[in-house]
Motif scaffolding. Structure first.
Motif, mmCIF file in Angstrom:
data_model
loop_
_atom_site.group_PDB
_atom_site.id
_atom_site.type_symbol
_atom_site.label_atom_id
_atom_site.label_comp_id
_atom_site.label_asym_id
_atom_site.label_seq_id
_atom_site.Cartn_x
_atom_site.Cartn_y
_atom_site.Cartn_z
ATOM 1 N N THR A 14 0.791 -1.383 -0.243
ATOM 2 C CA THR A 14 -0.207 -0.109 -0.028
ATOM 3 C C THR A 14 0.666 1.336 -0.164
ATOM 4 O OG1 THR A 14 -1.899 -0.917 1.191
ATOM 5 C CG2 THR A 14 -1.619 0.897 1.276
ATOM 6 N N GLN A 16 4.410 1.780 -1.058
ATOM 7 C CA GLN A 16 4.876 1.895 -2.450
ATOM 8 C C GLN A 16 4.321 1.475 -3.146
ATOM 9 O OE1 GLN A 16 5.626 -2.497 -3.108
ATOM 10 N NE2 GLN A 16 7.595 -2.624 -1.168
ATOM 11 N N THR A 17 2.476 1.854 -3.385
ATOM 12 C CA THR A 17 1.320 2.655 -4.229
ATOM 13 C C THR A 17 1.055 3.583 -4.541
ATOM 14 O OG1 THR A 17 0.107 0.016 -4.318
ATOM 15 C CG2 THR A 17 -0.521 2.335 -5.629
ATOM 16 N N TYR A 18 1.477 3.847 -2.843
ATOM 17 C CA TYR A 18 0.695 6.003 -2.818
ATOM 18 C C TYR A 18 2.059 6.775 -2.854
ATOM 19 C CZ TYR A 18 -4.115 4.392 -3.152
ATOM 20 O OH TYR A 18 -5.066 3.890 -3.419
#
Length: 226
Positions: A14, A16-18
């Motif tokens: 999460t 890493q994604t945002y």
């Protein structure tokens, strides 16, 4: 004292994604100072405001403090892992050696990710009981332990901060708590009160923070263009 699910409520994926992946997977893409600032920005300070909000609210008087404490513990653990994932190689190695040795010295086993939930609970249970001047019911002691976990989940090693961060960085960090909006606190409240959404409560706040950061960056870019 331990939740049956020992996994972190907010995944490394999460963050890493945002907040972005590591653009240099071997060496790391952040300096020690930037890594420390990132770590501070991801600490669950909204939970401190949430806890205060719950104390002053009759609607949420029965909220399980253990659930809040575990959420704060989980958020801190993932913030540590993500920051370390972004850190430059020397800093990453040093922090893992330090955390691993500290854990080995205290518990007899090597663990670079810090104390586990049961170990955290035992640590603050001993601490709280040693501070009591008179006996308290187990439920009240449990609440005190949970509150201590909430508080410590947002605190950091001041010696490391002073060594890694500049005075301007430290001053800026003291203002971060004021940036936590009521909307963020409400998101935590809703997620914690709804058992089916507890696993995503922390992720929703992380996403909200990321969206606000992106909006600020876009506004700055627009001002620069103008």
């Amino acid at each position: 004292p331990s939740p049956t699910n020992s996994t972190n409520l907010v995944s490394l994926l999460t963050l890493q994604t945002y907040f972005g992946p590591n653009s240099n997977k071997i060496w790391g893409d952040l300096t020690n100072s930037d890594t420390r600032l990132l770590y501070h920005s991801l600490l669950p300070r909204a939970l401190l405001k949430m806890q205060s909000s719950l104390q002053n609210s009759t609607d949420h008087a029965d909220t399980d403090l253990k659930k809040l404490a575990y959420l704060s513990y989980s958020l801190r653990q993932t913030a540590k892992l993500y920051s370390r994932y972004r850190c430059n190689l020397p800093g990453r190695v040093l922090t893992e050696i330090y955390d691993g040795w500290r854990h080995f010295r205290e518990y007899g086993k090597w663990n670079t990710e810090g104390r586990e939930w049961d170990e955290i609970w035992a640590k603050y249970s001993l601490e709280i009981n040693s501070e009591l001047t008179s006996p308290l019911p187990p439920s009240e002691i449990s609440d005190l332990i949970c509150l201590r976990i909430l508080e410590r989940s947002c605190s950091t090693n001041s010696l490391i901060d002073s060594y890694v961060l500049s005075s301007d960085n430290v001053e800026a960090l003291t203002l971060q708590e004021d940036l936590i909006t009521d909307e963020m606190v409400d998101t935590f409240v809703e997620g914690v009160l709804d058992s089916e959404r507890t696993l995503s409560a922390g992720e929703e706040v992380v996403i909200m923070l990321a969206q606000e950061d992106k909006e600020e960056e876009e506004e700055e870019e627009e001002c620069t263009i103008e």
